[in-house]
Design an enzyme around this catalytic site. Sequence first.
Site, PDB file in Angstrom:
ATOM      1  N   ASN A  94     118.705  86.081 -25.575  1.00  0.00           N
ATOM      2  CA  ASN A  94     119.221  84.753 -25.911  1.00  0.00           C
ATOM      3  C   ASN A  94     120.661  84.520 -25.472  1.00  0.00           C
ATOM      4  O   ASN A  94     121.071  83.384 -25.262  1.00  0.00           O
ATOM      5  CB  ASN A  94     119.093  84.572 -27.438  1.00  0.00           C
ATOM      6  CG  ASN A  94     119.907  83.423 -27.948  1.00  0.00           C
ATOM      7  OD1 ASN A  94     119.511  82.264 -27.802  1.00  0.00           O
ATOM      8  ND2 ASN A  94     121.056  83.717 -28.545  1.00  0.00           N
ATOM      9  N   SER A 147     116.460  76.573 -21.106  1.00  0.00           N
ATOM     10  CA  SER A 147     117.090  75.280 -21.428  1.00  0.00           C
ATOM     11  C   SER A 147     116.220  74.159 -20.857  1.00  0.00           C
ATOM     12  O   SER A 147     115.333  74.407 -20.034  1.00  0.00           O
ATOM     13  CB  SER A 147     118.472  75.212 -20.781  1.00  0.00           C
ATOM     14  OG  SER A 147     119.060  73.929 -20.949  1.00  0.00           O
ATOM     15  N   TYR A 162     124.467  77.214 -13.928  1.00  0.00           N
ATOM     16  CA  TYR A 162     123.788  77.323 -15.228  1.00  0.00           C
ATOM     17  C   TYR A 162     122.309  76.952 -15.097  1.00  0.00           C
ATOM     18  O   TYR A 162     121.424  77.692 -15.527  1.00  0.00           O
ATOM     19  CB  TYR A 162     124.486  76.397 -16.233  1.00  0.00           C
ATOM     20  CG  TYR A 162     123.828  76.365 -17.599  1.00  0.00           C
ATOM     21  CD1 TYR A 162     124.072  77.387 -18.519  1.00  0.00           C
ATOM     22  CD2 TYR A 162     122.983  75.325 -17.973  1.00  0.00           C
ATOM     23  CE1 TYR A 162     123.472  77.368 -19.769  1.00  0.00           C
ATOM     24  CE2 TYR A 162     122.381  75.303 -19.218  1.00  0.00           C
ATOM     25  CZ  TYR A 162     122.635  76.330 -20.120  1.00  0.00           C
ATOM     26  OH  TYR A 162     122.028  76.308 -21.356  1.00  0.00           O
ATOM     27  N   ALA A 164     120.450  76.843 -12.500  1.00  0.00           N
ATOM     28  CA  ALA A 164     119.710  77.789 -11.659  1.00  0.00           C
ATOM     29  C   ALA A 164     119.288  79.013 -12.471  1.00  0.00           C
ATOM     30  O   ALA A 164     118.171  79.522 -12.326  1.00  0.00           O
ATOM     31  CB  ALA A 164     120.572  78.214 -10.462  1.00  0.00           C
ATOM     32  N   LYS A 166     118.689  79.067 -15.659  1.00  0.00           N
ATOM     33  CA  LYS A 166     117.692  78.664 -16.658  1.00  0.00           C
ATOM     34  C   LYS A 166     116.311  78.488 -15.998  1.00  0.00           C
ATOM     35  O   LYS A 166     115.288  78.853 -16.582  1.00  0.00           O
ATOM     36  CB  LYS A 166     118.157  77.395 -17.373  1.00  0.00           C
ATOM     37  CG  LYS A 166     119.442  77.592 -18.167  1.00  0.00           C
ATOM     38  CD  LYS A 166     119.239  78.578 -19.295  1.00  0.00           C
ATOM     39  CE  LYS A 166     120.497  79.184 -19.827  1.00  0.00           C
ATOM     40  NZ  LYS A 166     120.258  80.158 -20.905  1.00  0.00           N
ATOM     41  N   ILE A 195     121.736  71.352 -28.791  1.00  0.00           N
ATOM     42  CA  ILE A 195     121.726  71.994 -30.101  1.00  0.00           C
ATOM     43  C   ILE A 195     123.174  72.248 -30.503  1.00  0.00           C
ATOM     44  O   ILE A 195     123.979  72.718 -29.683  1.00  0.00           O
ATOM     45  CB  ILE A 195     120.968  73.357 -30.053  1.00  0.00           C
ATOM     46  CG1 ILE A 195     119.562  73.199 -29.453  1.00  0.00           C
ATOM     47  CG2 ILE A 195     120.916  74.005 -31.448  1.00  0.00           C
ATOM     48  CD1 ILE A 195     118.595  72.364 -30.245  1.00  0.00           C
TER      49      ILE A 195
END
Length: 265
Positions: A94, A147, A162, A164, A166, A195
């Site tokens: 995570n 994501s 980022y 890429a 995910k 979130i």
Amino acid sequence: MATAHGELQGKVALITGAGSGIGRASAVLFAEHGAAVGVLSRTEAEVRDAVEEIQGKGGRALPLLADVSDSAAMAAAVDRLAREYGRLDIVFANAGINGVWAPIDQLEPQEWDRTIAINLRGTYLTIHHTVPHLRKAGGGCVLVTASINGTRTFTTGGATAYSATKAAQVAMARMLALELARDRIRVNAICPGWIETEIDDNTQPRNAGKADYPAEYPAGEVPLTDGKPGGSFDVAELALFLASDRAKHITGTPVWIDGGESQLV
Ligand code: NAD
């Protein structure tokens, strides 16, 4: 059969990025449901705090300090967890950062590398070092936090590195679901929208607006909540379901959890 409040009784879980946000909420919820939890992050104070919260509620937790992009540190942390609790059943990869968000010609190579190292190499190392233990336990479950970015939405200006990572995490989950099925290891991806967590502390926008294609949603970007973000525990509930035997036939599946946000584009 698992009781309503002991879905993970007798299981051992490793959660990376468990010092805050989604990882911490999941660590607390998993422990409440009977799991012994390895609480892994690179920040000592937050790991200690999360472990104290779990132990204060009568749960079992082990503090683990490691940077997920560091192979030796991850190997040592996983080894320590397996020795402490004698097995490993659930792995939640995570930990992640937003990193630098900038137009592609302004995003420096070392900035690109750092996002890839933590989000993607970190996911690889987490799974790489834990799969032998899951196999030894006779099967288990891997969860990856991806994501909506890079999987359903492509609109966050400057977040190319980022997004890429995910997209790649979902590809990994699907590949590995097949590879590890014979070992009875399930692999799924959780794809959150907005979130409320501490992730803004790990976001460095730099002229990101220049990479944006402007779009406005006057009623807000999260239809289910009139524009408000989801909470970490909303995502933790999904993680608990996917980690539990209730999801025993689910593998290779991204699940989007975003209050409808990714339906807008
Ligand atoms: P957060 O910043 O609250 O928590 C991230 C945790 O990861 C922290 O404990 C941090 O210390 C840890 N961490 C960061 N880099 C690390 C490293 N190199 N090694 C070990 N630990 C490290 O953020 P969050 O929102 O809970 O993020 C968790 C995951 O959720 C991330 O993968 C993120 O990309 C993803 N996500 C978040 C959102 C959101 O809106 N918050 C949306 C989609 C996806």
